[in-house]
Scaffold this motif. Sequence first.
Motif, PDB file in Angstrom:
ATOM      1  N   GLY A 277     -49.086  51.497  14.707  1.00 33.55           N
ATOM      2  CA  GLY A 277     -48.125  50.523  15.218  1.00 33.55           C
ATOM      3  C   GLY A 277     -46.741  50.424  14.097  1.00 33.55           C
ATOM      4  O   GLY A 277     -46.204  49.549  14.502  1.00 33.55           O
ATOM      5  N   TYR A 279     -43.650  53.489  13.246  1.00 33.74           N
ATOM      6  CA  TYR A 279     -43.024  54.904  13.349  1.00 33.74           C
ATOM      7  C   TYR A 279     -43.051  55.489  12.143  1.00 33.74           C
ATOM      8  O   TYR A 279     -42.929  56.869  11.909  1.00 33.74           O
TER       9      TYR A 279
ATOM     10  N   ILE B 212     -32.255  51.351  11.400  1.00 34.34           N
ATOM     11  CA  ILE B 212     -33.510  50.720  10.752  1.00 34.34           C
ATOM     12  C   ILE B 212     -33.043  49.414   9.855  1.00 34.34           C
ATOM     13  O   ILE B 212     -33.636  48.683   9.797  1.00 34.34           O
ATOM     14  N   HIS B 477     -46.188  43.553  16.937  1.00 34.68           N
ATOM     15  CA  HIS B 477     -44.899  43.875  16.427  1.00 34.68           C
ATOM     16  C   HIS B 477     -43.793  43.674  17.366  1.00 34.68           C
ATOM     17  O   HIS B 477     -43.836  43.699  18.449  1.00 34.68           O
ATOM     18  N   ASP B 479     -40.092  45.021  17.298  1.00 31.71           N
ATOM     19  CA  ASP B 479     -38.789  45.760  16.478  1.00 31.71           C
ATOM     20  C   ASP B 479     -37.914  46.100  17.331  1.00 31.71           C
ATOM     21  O   ASP B 479     -37.903  47.436  17.990  1.00 31.71           O
ATOM     22  N   SER B 481     -35.239  47.789  16.779  1.00 27.26           N
ATOM     23  CA  SER B 481     -34.328  48.867  16.318  1.00 27.26           C
ATOM     24  C   SER B 481     -35.034  50.052  17.053  1.00 27.26           C
ATOM     25  O   SER B 481     -34.509  50.956  16.946  1.00 27.26           O
ATOM     26  N   GLN B 482     -36.318  49.913  17.552  1.00 29.01           N
ATOM     27  CA  GLN B 482     -37.007  51.143  17.864  1.00 29.01           C
ATOM     28  C   GLN B 482     -36.379  51.931  18.897  1.00 29.01           C
ATOM     29  O   GLN B 482     -36.383  53.393  18.788  1.00 29.01           O
ATOM     30  N   VAL B 485     -33.605  53.852  17.388  1.00 28.86           N
ATOM     31  CA  VAL B 485     -33.844  55.051  16.531  1.00 28.86           C
ATOM     32  C   VAL B 485     -34.413  56.060  17.246  1.00 28.86           C
ATOM     33  O   VAL B 485     -33.826  57.320  16.980  1.00 28.86           O
TER      34      VAL B 485
END
Lengths: 344, 561
Positions: A277, A279, B212, B477, B479, B481-482, B485
């Motif tokens: 969950g 990285y 990040i 989650h 996110d 930004s994933q 990135v």
Amino acid sequence: MNLDELSVLSLWSAMAIYALAFIAFALDLAKRSAEVSAYADEQAAQASGAGSRVDGEQVASAGSAATTTTSRVSSTATIERVDEDASDVTPKRSATLRIGVALTIIGFLLHATADVTRGISAQRVPWANMYEFAMTGTLLIVMVFLMVIVKVDLRFLGTFVMGLVLILLGVSGVNFYVAVVPLPPALQSAWLIIHVFVASLGTAFFGLGFALSAIQLFQHRRELAGKDLKLLKLKFLATLPSSERLENLAYRVNIVGFIFWTFTLMAGSIWAERAWGRYWGWDTKEVWTFIIWVIYAGYIHARATRGWRGSRSAWLAIIGFAAVMFNFTIVNIFFKGLHAYSGL
Amino acid sequence: MSRPSDYVDSGSAKRQPADDDNNSIEQPKLGFVGWIRFAWRQLTSMRTALFLLLMLAIAAVPGSLVPQRSSDPNGVTQYFRDNPSLAPVLDNMQFFDVYGSAWFSAIYLLLFISLIGCVIPRTKHHFQAMRARPPRTPARLNRLDSYTEQTVEGADAASAISSARTLLKKSGYRVEMYEGGGSLSVSAERGYLRETGNLVFHSALVGILLAIGVGGGFGYAGQRVVVEGQTFVNTLLDYNSFNPGRFFNPDTLSPYALTVDDFAVEYEKQNLDAYGQAIDYTAKVTTRSPGQEPEKQTIKVNEPLRYDNTDVYLLGNGYAPKITVRDPQGKAVFTDSVPFLPQDANLTSIGVVKVPDGLSDQLGMIGFFYPTAVKNASGAYTSTYPDLVYPLLTLNVYKGDLGINEGAPKSVYELVTDGMTQLTGGKTDVDSIELQPGQTADLPNGMGTVTFENSSPQQAAGNFDNTVPRFVSLDVHHDPSQGFVLLFAILVMLGLLTSLFVPRRRVWVKAVEKEDGSVTLQYAGLARGEDPGLRQAVDAIAYRHGTILGVPRDLRGTVKK
Ligand code: HEM
């Protein structure tokens, strides 16, 4: 005998053959040293005028590979160049060396058999725990070695490669062996195949780079000490390329390792996102993979930094590989973290 | 062998020292601006970059030696317990938050400032280099390592150079003709992509850091334990724990509900070396979003559910025995599926039941659940298999003050027994209550009864499949930004590959006409950066050029006399 037992048997046979290869490579180094001594004696004799070879002909067996004639005859298409990086003494064609390579190939085939049968008996890729990872990783080290020596004559690294592989296989065969068990759900992923395989490939290249960098350091010391072959301790060094050449070779091998390592880091992150969950979570194994990556980035930078080229950058490559080994052994066994895949 | 030259692309054909701090650090003029400039030049020098990289590697080490609050908070607590004198000292130095610590941040921020200070001037320089003409041909090519030459009869310099120009251009070189000193020459350069790749690589590293640092702030991570059959609603209140990013706005939570319909675990039964090892976890869930049809989905380890801007991960599981407590009149004062935390591979689990109201006293129970209970020689139970073969629940009962009235939140997994009296188990001489699914027992002192509910009452006697519900622990989650990135990571990889493998080199071909009517063609190359193939490349160009000009060769490629 089931497949896994066959695998274990092949592995131990491979190790026996590798041990013989190690001896052959070591004998070759010893022989090179002897040749250098002989060459040094002969030179000394010539210098003192006691020798009968007044015409100054070079000793057939030993002599600079670099011809200094620069031909400018119009009909020659290319000019023979001076190779300042060649060895001082050209070793004779060596049967022991060829036996060493032949034994390495035989050992490799047995080793590959061990790996493949382990994979078949486990019905998955054979790199899901430490035992298997060591087996596959060392297989790749030998494979990369055999592939590289087709292009560049690095056979003098044989002693080192066989030594490293024997130690790793011996330790893991004795201490890390685990029976075939199914994969826990967290490891059931295509990323296991990619991530771990590429990590092993990177390790293999780093290993070769480490050997070259280490020899580079010895060679550099020798070059600083001067050309007097008689005073030389590790005489076989005179049959190896110059430290600068070794450094360039090490760099080429290490950047290939670095690229694989970068990919390992990224593939690991993608997998970690799916399985855990996130990285990146600074898990101990992630930390060490990162540290290794940064050390090698430092190594690459060092080679472009004045004052750091040569021996200092070689030390970074050596520290980098030490960190790789630390990551594989100590971190796997003693450090706590999510990467609990050693199977121990 | 040639040392690769420095990346600074000055037009000189001489080998350059491999550094960028301008050979000697210029003496700064006294004065503020001078010092600033001096400091900046130091910070953006290659040597500093190297130093900071090595510092970064070293600074990352302690985080692997001591547990970190971010990844292992329980480990930190344990560490404080085990090393009471050392731990506070380490804590002062932020050793339990290494990767957010002032010193770690200082190193990587300086590194990235240095990086930016490095990349910007190089980018400018690179643009100029790409527009500049390849440099003038050096006067004495034969000084270069890669020099080679050949002589052709009956050709003239102009046509020989023009064909060399065409050949080089076709091989991807930028070319420029020069004349002077009685000779005609072509100067060629290729591999600008090498520097482009290097710049892309370094810029993409900045991109990753920014993604990040900024993007991560808009995300969140929440945990929620859901028992089979229960529904979780994606609102702040419904999470067991919730970690918002710095810029997170709770209004942005996607409004959906997720029901865990079924959770199935598969155990290894064939391989005796791994008997009972879990080999598959599958959660079947139904998602509902406003105004949409419910959707059936599955979540597995390694296969998170990507739903409505969130990622839902299956990170833990265990048993959640359904327990009902009744007062002496038979009125239920408590009934719930209580998640029990697994303690070992065979799922011996511990859970806590708190009954604050409805009985003569507040009641607490610490329960042990064994999916396959076996009594060992000492009389204690253990579980020998993680599935429900012979499930057993034992309860130690406490009465007294549960300590939940003070308002401070208490963990649902912990019973503080300080203000309580133990009634069963332990040193009380009263046996713990032992229950199997469907069984009921009296509480001590006539306080009432407790029932271990059977979730599959239709099951034949002795078959306990599905009699105890399971829970899953879901991580949700978001996110944003994933994706960025990942994008920058791909750029890092591509930049790295081009910058390490595209050779940057200059090649010159010069034609000198001789009195006897023949033309001597000189070839030389210069590596710009690591380039092991330079000599071969120059030789190949000479060879192909010779072929074009009709230099006679025999089959083996050697020139005929
Ligand atoms: C986050 C920190 C950094 C990392 C991880 C890093 C990593 C790397 C890597 C892997 C390479 C080799 C690949 C390539 O050429 O693209 C490289 C090359 C290079 N880096 Fe960095 N770098 C960093 C910071 C810096 C800084 C601050 C500078 C400037 C002072 C810099 C200047 C260079 C130069 C000039 C090269 C080319 C070296 C050569 O031609 O061999 N890097 N860097």
